[in-house]
Design an enzyme around this catalytic site. Structure first.
Site, mmCIF file in Angstrom:
data_model
loop_
_atom_site.group_PDB
_atom_site.id
_atom_site.type_symbol
_atom_site.label_atom_id
_atom_site.label_comp_id
_atom_site.label_asym_id
_atom_site.label_seq_id
_atom_site.Cartn_x
_atom_site.Cartn_y
_atom_site.Cartn_z
ATOM 1 N N CYS A 131 -9.732 3.151 -6.068
ATOM 2 C CA CYS A 131 -9.695 4.739 -6.271
ATOM 3 C C CYS A 131 -9.604 4.879 -7.786
ATOM 4 C CB CYS A 131 -8.965 5.545 -5.556
ATOM 5 S SG CYS A 131 -7.331 5.036 -5.239
ATOM 6 N N HIS A 258 -7.164 11.408 -9.623
ATOM 7 C CA HIS A 258 -6.501 10.387 -10.395
ATOM 8 C C HIS A 258 -7.070 10.723 -11.660
ATOM 9 C CE1 HIS A 258 -4.949 8.725 -6.944
ATOM 10 N NE2 HIS A 258 -5.643 7.656 -6.903
HETATM 11 N N1 NAP Z 1 -6.327 7.539 -0.184
HETATM 12 C C1 NAP Z 1 -6.898 6.988 -1.306
HETATM 13 O O1 NAP Z 1 -7.340 7.390 -2.091
HETATM 14 C C2 NAP Z 1 -7.966 5.774 -1.149
HETATM 15 C C3 NAP Z 1 -8.796 5.504 -2.172
HETATM 16 C C4 NAP Z 1 -9.610 4.222 -2.061
HETATM 17 C C5 NAP Z 1 -9.292 3.311 -1.203
HETATM 18 N N2 NAP Z 1 -8.305 3.808 -0.159
HETATM 19 C C6 NAP Z 1 -8.073 2.665 1.073
HETATM 20 O O2 NAP Z 1 -8.524 3.284 2.168
HETATM 21 C C7 NAP Z 1 -8.238 2.548 3.590
HETATM 22 C C8 NAP Z 1 -7.771 3.739 4.023
HETATM 23 O O3 NAP Z 1 -6.610 4.496 3.285
HETATM 24 P P1 NAP Z 1 -6.185 5.962 3.812
HETATM 25 O O4 NAP Z 1 -5.445 6.727 2.860
HETATM 26 O O5 NAP Z 1 -7.151 6.748 4.493
HETATM 27 O O6 NAP Z 1 -4.994 5.602 4.858
HETATM 28 P P2 NAP Z 1 -4.535 6.692 6.131
HETATM 29 O O7 NAP Z 1 -4.494 7.983 5.702
HETATM 30 O O8 NAP Z 1 -3.167 6.007 6.495
HETATM 31 O O9 NAP Z 1 -5.344 6.242 7.517
HETATM 32 C C9 NAP Z 1 -5.312 4.920 8.037
HETATM 33 C C10 NAP Z 1 -6.299 5.115 9.132
HETATM 34 O O10 NAP Z 1 -6.438 3.605 9.533
HETATM 35 C C11 NAP Z 1 -6.268 3.583 11.299
HETATM 36 N N3 NAP Z 1 -5.411 2.664 11.407
HETATM 37 C C12 NAP Z 1 -3.982 2.262 11.150
HETATM 38 N N4 NAP Z 1 -3.549 1.235 11.817
HETATM 39 C C13 NAP Z 1 -4.597 0.879 12.841
HETATM 40 C C14 NAP Z 1 -4.553 -0.302 13.442
HETATM 41 N N5 NAP Z 1 -3.806 -1.085 13.732
HETATM 42 N N6 NAP Z 1 -5.997 -0.339 14.052
HETATM 43 C C15 NAP Z 1 -6.830 0.693 14.175
HETATM 44 N N7 NAP Z 1 -6.773 1.626 13.373
HETATM 45 C C16 NAP Z 1 -5.738 1.615 12.445
HETATM 46 C C17 NAP Z 1 -5.383 4.917 11.297
HETATM 47 O O11 NAP Z 1 -5.577 5.451 12.610
HETATM 48 P P3 NAP Z 1 -4.716 6.361 13.550
HETATM 49 O O12 NAP Z 1 -4.698 7.671 12.862
HETATM 50 O O13 NAP Z 1 -5.011 6.114 14.711
HETATM 51 O O14 NAP Z 1 -3.035 5.811 12.955
HETATM 52 C C18 NAP Z 1 -6.037 5.979 10.340
HETATM 53 O O15 NAP Z 1 -7.482 6.258 10.633
HETATM 54 C C19 NAP Z 1 -6.820 1.749 2.621
HETATM 55 O O16 NAP Z 1 -7.255 0.555 2.821
HETATM 56 C C20 NAP Z 1 -6.848 2.309 1.429
HETATM 57 O O17 NAP Z 1 -6.086 1.277 0.429
HETATM 58 C C21 NAP Z 1 -7.532 4.851 -0.163
#
Ligand code: NAP
Length: 352
Positions: A131, A258
């Site tokens: 990001c 950001h």
């Molecule tokens: N946040 C940002 O600004 C941002 C920006 C760019 C990229 N990213 C990347 O995008 C990805 C997601 O980030 P996020 O911020 O959305 O994280 P998050 O809010 O923690 O969400 C994680 C997601 O993954 C699912 N999950 C976790 N463990 C799992 C498993 N074992 N099997 C299947 N599903 C699972 C969760 O489902 P449940 O709800 O069922 O647990 C939830 O839907 C990461 O790789 C992060 O580095 C994030």
């Protein structure tokens, strides 16, 4: 009439997954079935996409049957396991984790910089950049095309939601713990004490009334993973393998957006006026630069906007061919969901 391709959103319940559903709902209706997938914990939950309720399914091999394109919005280690399984079933994966980004057989695509890279994906996987990098790329790509980018030094001011839903929740919990206590910030340790146990869990240190000069995990020689991502991913996307990059990434108590202070040096002469003209025409960029009227890019104004905002554009005083500017991007939109929606749409001509 040709069939509309089937899309999956994997990690649909997370911070990025939720924004992904909003982005898909407001963009052109180009997808057929949309399947929502998350961990078994979320199976059966109902989420809205394109105005309809869709039931979340637990991740499994079978759930990828018949899917054409899948957005993966999962933690790194979970993506590392499931992305190859989906790709082996013929699904084109657009993955937002950090796991595959630097794989030479996985393109790292930003529509404003290297859209043609979607076609070269030997593993069936396309990566979405980090990001912080994504907030920079639309401006950098345009400036690079006009002036030839040679080096950049970047300091970031990153929002709590960059650490996912847990980061967002933690910031508000901490703000709740310090709210109204106007004597805080007068005695060493008083903010830590007010936030209490667990204050270091999400960001490595309390974030309310603070800034934390650590984003991501520690890497050799004192760098963080985030700082190395800015360097390595910018080089790959811009196809500038020798780009010199210095980066310091800092978490600030902002919910979303950001920000980055950039010092960039080019191979040709550049002025603030020339840069402003280039950036005004650049796709994915809005110039917000009227200092006399206190108009400059800020996260509270970038939140919910597709474009990255750029301003405070200055010709460097002490460095040849160089500019100073300030960029802000919504980390959940261009920094994640929007960029990956744009990437998936680049695939449509070959899917119809
Ligand atoms: N946040 C940002 O600004 C941002 C920006 C760019 C990229 N990213 C990347 O995008 C990805 C997601 O980030 P996020 O911020 O959305 O994280 P998050 O809010 O923690 O969400 C994680 C997601 O993954 C699912 N999950 C976790 N463990 C799992 C498993 N074992 N099997 C299947 N599903 C699972 C969760 O489902 P449940 O709800 O069922 O647990 C939830 O839907 C990461 O790789 C992060 O580095 C994030």
């Amino acid at each position: 009439m040709s069939r509309k391709p089937t899309l999956a959103v994997v990690g649909a319940t997370g911070a990025v997954g939720s924004v992904m559903l909003d982005v898909i709902s407001r963009r052109a209706d180009v997808w057929g079935e949309i399947r929502l997938i998350a961990s078994p914990r979320s199976a059966g939950r109902k989420l809205r996409v394109r105005g309809e309720e869709v039931t979340v399914q637990a991740i499994s091999e079978e759930v990828f049957e018949g899917v054409d394109v899948a957005h993966f919005d999962l933690p790194d280690e979970v993506s590392a396991h499931w992305v190859p399984i989906a790709a082996a079933k013929g699904v084109i994966v657009v993955d937002k984790s950090g796991y595959f980004r630097m794989d030479p057989d996985v393109p790292l695509v930003v529509a404003e910089a290297n859209p043609e890279a979607v076609r070269n994906r030997p593993k069936g996987i396309i990566a979405n950049a980090n990001c912080t990098t994504l907030a920079l790329i639309p401006s950098l790509a345009a400036l690079n095309r006009s002036f030839g980018l040679v080096s950049m030094s970047v300091a970031s001011y990153q929002a709590a939601s960059g650490a996912g839903q847990a980061g967002f929740d933690s910031l508000y919990d901490q703000l709740g713990a310090v709210a109204g206590k106007r004597d805080l910030g007068t005695v060493s340790g008083d903010v830590r004490e007010a936030i209490g146990e667990g204050g270091d869990d999400t960001f490595g240190a309390p974030l309310a009334l603070n800034v934390v000069p650590k984003v991501g995990g520690w890497r050799p020689d004192g760098w963080t993973s985030e700082e190395l991502k800015v360097r390595n991913e910018s080089r790959k996307i811009l196809d500038l393998p020798d780009l010199k990059v210095a980066s310091t990434c800092v978490r600030v108590p902002v919910a979303t957006g950001h920000s980055q202070a950039v010092h960039a040096t080019f191979s040709s002469p550049v002025s603030a006026d020339a840069a402003r003209k280039v950036l005004a025409e650049a796709p994915g960029v809005t110039v917000v630069d009227d200092p006399d009227n206190n108009v400059y890019p800020m996260p509270i104004d970038a939140t919910g906007r597709d474009d990255t905002l750029v301003g405070r554009i200055r010709t460097s005083i002490d460095f040849d061919n160089s500019l100073e500017f300030f960029v802000v991007g919504d980390n959940l939109l261009k920094g994640a969901a929007l960029n990956s929606a744009q990437t998936a749409e680049l695939l449509l001509p070959e899917l119809s």
